[in-house]
Design an enzyme around this catalytic site. Structure first.
Site, mmCIF file in Angstrom:
data_model
loop_
_atom_site.group_PDB
_atom_site.id
_atom_site.type_symbol
_atom_site.label_atom_id
_atom_site.label_comp_id
_atom_site.label_asym_id
_atom_site.label_seq_id
_atom_site.Cartn_x
_atom_site.Cartn_y
_atom_site.Cartn_z
ATOM 1 N N CYS A 1 0.845 -1.200 0.000
ATOM 2 C CA CYS A 1 0.000 0.000 0.000
ATOM 3 C C CYS A 1 0.877 1.247 0.000
ATOM 4 C CB CYS A 1 -0.913 -0.001 1.224
ATOM 5 S SG CYS A 1 -1.907 1.496 1.380
ATOM 6 N N CYS B 1 -13.153 -8.132 21.367
ATOM 7 C CA CYS B 1 -12.328 -7.424 20.378
ATOM 8 C C CYS B 1 -11.157 -6.711 21.049
ATOM 9 C CB CYS B 1 -13.170 -6.431 19.586
ATOM 10 S SG CYS B 1 -14.023 -5.208 20.596
ATOM 11 N N CYS C 1 -1.523 6.372 6.507
ATOM 12 C CA CYS C 1 -2.902 6.021 6.830
ATOM 13 C C CYS C 1 -2.964 5.313 8.183
ATOM 14 C CB CYS C 1 -3.475 5.125 5.735
ATOM 15 S SG CYS C 1 -5.151 4.555 6.051
ATOM 16 N N ASP D 1 -20.615 -10.502 23.763
ATOM 17 C CA ASP D 1 -19.743 -9.965 22.709
ATOM 18 C C ASP D 1 -19.746 -8.444 22.859
ATOM 19 O OD1 ASP D 1 -18.240 -9.422 20.503
ATOM 20 O OD2 ASP D 1 -19.620 -10.285 19.046
ATOM 21 N N TYR E 1 -25.341 -8.111 24.103
ATOM 22 C CA TYR E 1 -24.720 -7.354 23.014
ATOM 23 C C TYR E 1 -24.933 -8.122 21.698
ATOM 24 C CZ TYR E 1 -22.168 -5.776 27.194
ATOM 25 O OH TYR E 1 -21.832 -5.345 28.455
ATOM 26 N N CYS F 1 -4.310 0.598 8.516
ATOM 27 C CA CYS F 1 -3.549 -0.650 8.613
ATOM 28 C C CYS F 1 -2.240 -0.412 9.353
ATOM 29 C CB CYS F 1 -3.258 -1.205 7.225
ATOM 30 S SG CYS F 1 -4.746 -1.718 6.323
ATOM 31 N N GLU G 1 -29.769 -6.040 23.131
ATOM 32 C CA GLU G 1 -28.974 -5.066 22.384
ATOM 33 C C GLU G 1 -29.488 -3.667 22.702
ATOM 34 O OE1 GLU G 1 -26.585 -2.905 20.383
ATOM 35 O OE2 GLU G 1 -26.233 -5.069 20.351
ATOM 36 N N CYS H 1 -7.882 1.072 -1.466
ATOM 37 C CA CYS H 1 -7.580 0.413 -0.196
ATOM 38 C C CYS H 1 -7.592 -1.096 -0.416
ATOM 39 C CB CYS H 1 -8.603 0.809 0.861
ATOM 40 S SG CYS H 1 -8.346 -0.024 2.450
ATOM 41 N N GLN I 1 -20.000 -8.271 11.873
ATOM 42 C CA GLN I 1 -18.551 -8.397 11.775
ATOM 43 C C GLN I 1 -18.075 -8.049 10.364
ATOM 44 O OE1 GLN I 1 -16.465 -8.780 14.112
ATOM 45 N NE2 GLN I 1 -17.346 -9.990 15.774
#
Length: 449
Positions: free
Chosen positions: A72, A406, A78, A379, A310, A81, A331, A158, A281
């Site tokens: 990239c 996460c 950026c 989650d 969640y 990433c 939720e 991208c 996701q």
């Protein structure tokens, strides 16, 4: 204390949670971007404190075999990433190690190794993009924020996005510049277009375009729709009204300008409706593997009631419905709950219920009403579980808790809190849903002692 602007030699020994390299110079931890473990480098100190410093590589003396040439062209600027400078094998290794280290250091475990579900590809996997819009010298452009700033870095292509997603961005920006639609200035709080939000179904190919605007309308709508219709899969165009100052991307009001206002996609053999605010996701293939692992670890029977906190649009909830007696999803986002009910209906699932509210408080309310949960799935967002949710899990006393996370650090913190309430860690697994990016998902199962 190290001296600013001085150049030192160092060996990269480890990585931070954000993927920066770590070296130790004269007893001081030095954090170095774009580094690979094992390399010997010359580092210029750019910031120095008593116990830590930040540096920049000025020369690589001994290169790691895992270092690669960045594909990239804007990877160093950026903020999207983090790992185009290393091969994917090293990226997978460091992510698995990060999960293991957090569970051992913060969770009180003694794990020798954590396996990781590595991704089959690093290209075109991401099914959602949020492009901030900016302007310079009379020309509007879109891209992604530079790391640690709100400076927009223009990126023509991208690599982690499908080609159609970038085509949407380019079509919108052609329209913006032709009809002089103003780009939003967050300092002045002026201008119309703030973000271009694009979601694409990995299986269906359907594309949702959502323009986040500092207003309630855009000019020449038919001109924009005409451009978007040339892109395969374009299904719907929505305005998100966000007239507030601050960093939040989406507003609270949505106006459908074309199509149904949502798209559909298939995950774990089920069909899902996805609106702009629906949690889904971003890596379809890896999400399916992650959810299959969660279902397997839950060991659900037809006698079980499963509580999914969640739950988003009900992906895990509905995927578990076939094995359970009853599933209940909670939720906090009303639109996502509406989507979850619709998703249950469209898949013919009758043993599912959904409630809108804060996860912890809703769980406590359900417990007070006499609801019993045999298995609980959580989650949560990056901040992890709040005190109410931990208390609700303790009072529910399910035989198993499946925790999808996460953020390995908050996961490990919550593992320690649940261990103090009578649970033990049975297994842990990392899953890479974000190749080339520093984030890593993980899933642990805890059983009641």
């Amino acid at each position: 204390m190290l001296i600013k602007n001085q150049i030192y030699e160092a060996v990269i020994t480890d990585y931070t949670s954000e993927g920066q390299g770590v070296a130790h110079i004269e007893g001081c931890a030095v954090f170095i971007p774009n580094a690979v473990a094992g390399e010997k480098v010359k580092v210029r100190i750019e910031k120095a404190a008593k116990t830590w410093a930040a540096g920049k590589i000025v020369e690589i003396l001994e290169k790691s075999p895992h270092r690669t040439i960045r594909e990239c062209p804007v990877a160093k600027l950026c903020g999207g990433c983090d790992f185009w400078h290393m091969d994917y094998a090293e990226e997978s290794r460091l992510k698995a190690e990060r999960v293991r280290n957090c569970l051992n250091r913060l969770g009180g475990e003694n794990l020798e190794k954590v396996e990781i579900l590595s991704a089959p590809t690093c290209y075109g996997y991401r099914n959602k993009a949020q492009y901030p819009v900016a302007a310079k010298k009379g020309r509007a452009y879109a891209g992604f924020f530079k790391a640690g700033t709100h400076e927009v870095v223009e990126n023509n292509r991208c690599l982690i996005l499908p080609e159609e997603t970038d085509r949407v961005k380019n079509a919108v920006m052609d329209y913006v510049n032709q009809f002089r639609v103003t780009a939003y200035d967050e300092v002045e709080h002026k201008g119309l277009l703030r973000h271009i939000y694009v979601r694409r179904g990995a299986v269906s190919g359907q594309i949702l375009v959502c323009l986040v605007v500092n207003g309630r309308s855009i000019p020449k709508v038919h001109e924009l729709i005409g451009r978007l219709k040339k892109i395969p899969g374009f299904t719907t165009l929505v305005l998100s009204v966000n007239t507030k100052k601050g960093n939040a991307v989406l507003g609270d009001e949505f106006i459908t300008l074309h199509g149904p206002g949502f798209i559909e996609d298939t995950l774990c053999g089920l069909n899902f409706r996805l609106s702009p605010r629906s949690f889904y996701q971003v890596n379809h293939h890896q999400a399916q593997r992650l959810y299959e692992a969660a279902i397997s670890q839950a060991e659900i029977t037809k006698e079980d009631t499963v509580l999914d906190l969640y739950c988003g649009v009900g992906t895990i909830t509905l995927a578990m419905a076939g094995a359970a007696g009853k599933v209940i999803g909670v939720e906090v986002i009303p639109q996502a709950v509406e989507d979850a009910w619709d998703n249950a209906k469209r898949n013919g699932i009758e043993n599912a219920e959904f409630f809108c509210g804060d996860a912890g408080q809703a769980a406590l309310d359900l417990e007070e009403k006499g609801v019993k949960a045999d298995v609980v799935v959580v989650d949560p967002p990056r901040k992890g579980l709040n005190a109410d949710t931990i208390e609700a899990l303790y009072r529910f006393a399910p035989r198993r808790i499946v925790y999808v996370s996460c953020d390995p650090a908050t996961l490990a913190r919550d593992v320690a809190l649940l261990k103090a309430r009578g649970y033990t860690l049975k297994n842990a697994l990392a899953a890479d849903l974000f190749p080339r990016c520093s984030h890593v998902e993980s899933i642990v199962t805890m059983i009641r002692a």
